[in-house]
Design a protein around this motif. Structure first.
Motif, short mmCIF file in Angstrom:
data_model
loop_
_atom_site.label_atom_id
_atom_site.label_comp_id
_atom_site.label_asym_id
_atom_site.label_seq_id
_atom_site.Cartn_x
_atom_site.Cartn_y
_atom_site.Cartn_z
N GLU A 156 0.83 -1.21 0.00
CA GLU A 156 0.00 0.00 0.00
C GLU A 156 0.86 1.26 0.00
OE1 GLU A 156 -4.31 -1.08 1.74
OE2 GLU A 156 -2.83 -0.63 3.28
N SER A 157 2.01 1.17 0.64
CA SER A 157 2.93 2.32 0.64
C SER A 157 3.44 2.59 -0.78
CB SER A 157 4.10 2.06 1.59
OG SER A 157 3.67 2.01 2.93
N TYR A 158 3.74 1.53 -1.52
CA TYR A 158 4.22 1.73 -2.90
C TYR A 158 3.11 2.30 -3.79
CZ TYR A 158 9.00 0.01 -2.86
OH TYR A 158 10.36 -0.11 -2.65
N VAL A 159 1.88 1.86 -3.57
CA VAL A 159 0.77 2.44 -4.34
C VAL A 159 0.65 3.94 -4.02
CG1 VAL A 159 -1.72 2.46 -4.67
CG2 VAL A 159 -0.51 0.29 -4.55
N ASN A 160 0.70 4.29 -2.76
CA ASN A 160 0.61 5.70 -2.36
C ASN A 160 1.82 6.50 -2.84
OD1 ASN A 160 -1.91 5.79 -0.94
ND2 ASN A 160 -0.97 4.62 0.70
N TYR A 161 2.96 5.86 -2.87
CA TYR A 161 4.17 6.50 -3.40
C TYR A 161 4.00 6.80 -4.89
CZ TYR A 161 9.28 7.19 -3.79
OH TYR A 161 10.55 7.69 -4.00
N GLY A 162 3.34 5.87 -5.59
CA GLY A 162 3.02 6.10 -6.99
C GLY A 162 2.02 7.23 -7.17
N GLU A 163 1.01 7.27 -6.31
CA GLU A 163 0.03 8.36 -6.36
C GLU A 163 0.70 9.71 -6.11
OE1 GLU A 163 -2.83 7.22 -3.45
OE2 GLU A 163 -4.06 6.07 -4.87
N ASP A 164 1.69 9.70 -5.24
CA ASP A 164 2.41 10.93 -4.94
C ASP A 164 3.15 11.44 -6.18
OD1 ASP A 164 3.49 12.77 -2.68
OD2 ASP A 164 5.32 12.10 -3.67
N ALA A 165 3.71 10.51 -6.96
CA ALA A 165 4.41 10.90 -8.19
C ALA A 165 3.43 11.37 -9.26
CB ALA A 165 5.23 9.72 -8.72
N ARG A 166 2.25 10.76 -9.31
CA ARG A 166 1.25 11.15 -10.29
C ARG A 166 0.71 12.54 -10.01
NH1 ARG A 166 -3.87 12.08 -11.02
NH2 ARG A 166 -5.03 11.28 -12.83
N GLY A 167 0.45 12.81 -8.71
CA GLY A 167 -0.16 14.08 -8.34
C GLY A 167 -1.67 13.98 -8.31
N PRO A 168 -2.35 14.97 -7.74
CA PRO A 168 -3.80 14.89 -7.55
C PRO A 168 -4.64 15.39 -8.72
CG PRO A 168 -2.94 16.84 -6.47
CD PRO A 168 -1.76 16.16 -7.09
N GLY A 169 -4.02 15.88 -9.77
CA GLY A 169 -4.76 16.51 -10.85
C GLY A 169 -5.41 15.54 -11.82
N SER A 177 6.88 11.46 -16.79
CA SER A 177 7.65 10.86 -15.70
C SER A 177 6.73 10.46 -14.54
CB SER A 177 8.74 11.81 -15.21
OG SER A 177 8.17 13.03 -14.73
N GLY A 178 5.67 11.25 -14.33
CA GLY A 178 4.70 10.92 -13.30
C GLY A 178 3.99 9.61 -13.59
N TRP A 179 3.55 9.44 -14.86
CA TRP A 179 2.91 8.18 -15.24
C TRP A 179 3.88 7.01 -15.11
CZ3 TRP A 179 -1.97 8.03 -15.07
CH2 TRP A 179 -2.78 9.05 -15.56
N LYS A 180 5.12 7.23 -15.49
CA LYS A 180 6.13 6.16 -15.44
C LYS A 180 6.37 5.71 -14.00
CE LYS A 180 10.85 5.17 -17.10
NZ LYS A 180 11.50 4.83 -15.81
N LEU A 181 6.51 6.66 -13.10
CA LEU A 181 6.75 6.31 -11.70
C LEU A 181 5.53 5.62 -11.09
CD1 LEU A 181 8.65 9.49 -10.46
CD2 LEU A 181 9.59 7.18 -10.74
N GLU A 184 5.63 2.02 -12.35
CA GLU A 184 6.69 1.23 -11.72
C GLU A 184 6.36 0.89 -10.28
OE1 GLU A 184 10.44 3.14 -14.29
OE2 GLU A 184 10.10 3.69 -12.19
N ARG A 185 5.84 1.86 -9.55
CA ARG A 185 5.56 1.64 -8.13
C ARG A 185 4.33 0.76 -7.93
NH1 ARG A 185 7.09 7.98 -6.68
NH2 ARG A 185 9.33 7.69 -7.11
N THR A 186 3.37 0.85 -8.84
CA THR A 186 2.20 -0.03 -8.77
C THR A 186 2.61 -1.47 -9.08
OG1 THR A 186 0.71 1.76 -9.45
CG2 THR A 186 -0.09 -0.49 -9.73
N ALA A 187 3.50 -1.65 -10.05
CA ALA A 187 4.00 -2.98 -10.38
C ALA A 187 4.74 -3.59 -9.19
CB ALA A 187 4.91 -2.91 -11.60
N LEU A 215 -6.90 -0.80 -10.21
CA LEU A 215 -7.33 0.50 -10.72
C LEU A 215 -6.25 1.15 -11.56
CD1 LEU A 215 -9.28 2.95 -10.72
CD2 LEU A 215 -8.16 3.70 -8.60
N TYR A 216 -5.02 1.17 -11.05
CA TYR A 216 -3.94 1.86 -11.76
C TYR A 216 -3.35 1.04 -12.91
CZ TYR A 216 -4.15 5.50 -8.24
OH TYR A 216 -4.58 6.53 -7.44
N GLU A 217 -3.61 -0.26 -12.89
CA GLU A 217 -3.18 -1.07 -14.02
C GLU A 217 -4.26 -1.13 -15.09
OE1 GLU A 217 -1.69 -4.90 -12.86
OE2 GLU A 217 0.30 -4.03 -12.53
#
Length: 238
Positions: A156-169, A177-181, A184-187, A215-217
């Motif tokens: 769950e931390s990696y999923v949230n870490y990925g959400e942090d890279a994506r941003g809330p918009g 780079s946001g989508w890429k991170l 990677e973190r969701t995987a 959801l993210y995949e």
């Protein structure tokens, strides 16, 4: 002439005093015994499980039916335990909350609140905060490899870490780079959850974490429906 003093028998003077002094030790013995019993009753009424300090125990036992801050204090205490590296205590708390299906007033499961205190660093985390947080939970996994709680918390931390890279918009505001991170973190989270599925202990939060991964995949509705049905079959009340 001065009258002669009256001489009283010794027993008429000393006996009441002796009786009085004799009663004091007995009184104090009864008082000490009462204090010991009262202390024993308090200890019995308020046990401190999982080797918690008094402060930690208090943070996890606020009355959520009357105190609006009790649940947030619970999650903050869990976060503090993680920061202190108290992995054994965290597993003890999570195992008890999960096996006894402990609830807050209103129906929220306490095991879910535990994960809420573990899934990301507190406040608005920096990159350094994220690295420290992930290293802590990875150390928990390494130290206690049979812990389902540690692995689900890491996923769950990696999923949230990925959400942090994506941003809330909205999607069109996310950089490449946001989508890429995020990908990677969701995987990474999916890999951790798949490994966790082989452990003897199971957890209903595993399905919550896997739904986030789905959801993210961008898994189709049918695949996500199958996952949901599995979750309901495992623990319909969660």
């Amino acid at each position: 002439m001065r009258p002669n003093p009256v001489t009283l028998p010794v027993s008429s003077v000393s006996l009441p005093r002796l009786r009085c002094f004799h009663s004091f030790p007995m009184f104090f013995l009864f008082l000490i015994a009462a204090c010991v019993l009262a202390t024993a009753d308090v200890s019995k009424a308020k046990p401190s499980p999982c080797s918690l300090s008094d402060t930690e125990f208090a943070g996890l036992n606020g009355d959520a039916s009357t105190d609006v801050h009790a649940r947030s204090e619970y999650q903050e205490t869990i976060s503090v335990l993680l920061k202190a590296g108290k992995f054994e205590q965290l597993d003890c708390l999570a195992d008890a909350a999960r096996s006894h299906k402990e609830l807050f007033p209103g129906g929220m499961w306490k095991i879910h609140a535990i994960y809420s205190g573990l899934e990301k660093p507190p406040l608005h985390p920096t990159e350094e905060d994220w690295n420290t947080h992930l290293e802590l939970i990875q150390r928990w996994v390494s130290t206690r490899p049979e812990s389902i709680t540690a692995r689900v918390a890491l996923a769950e931390s990696y999923v949230n870490y990925g959400e942090d890279a994506r941003g809330p918009g909205f999607a069109d505001t996310v950089s490449n780079s946001g989508w890429k991170l995020l990908s990677e973190r969701t995987a990474k989270a999916k890999q951790i959850l798949e490994e966790a599925s082989t452990l003897p202990t199971k957890c209903p939060e595993w399905y919550v974490a896997m739904q986030k991964v789905a959801l993210y995949e961008s898994l189709g509705p049918s695949a996500r429906q199958v996952l949901l049905e599995q979750a309901i079959k495992f623990e319909p009340a969660y």
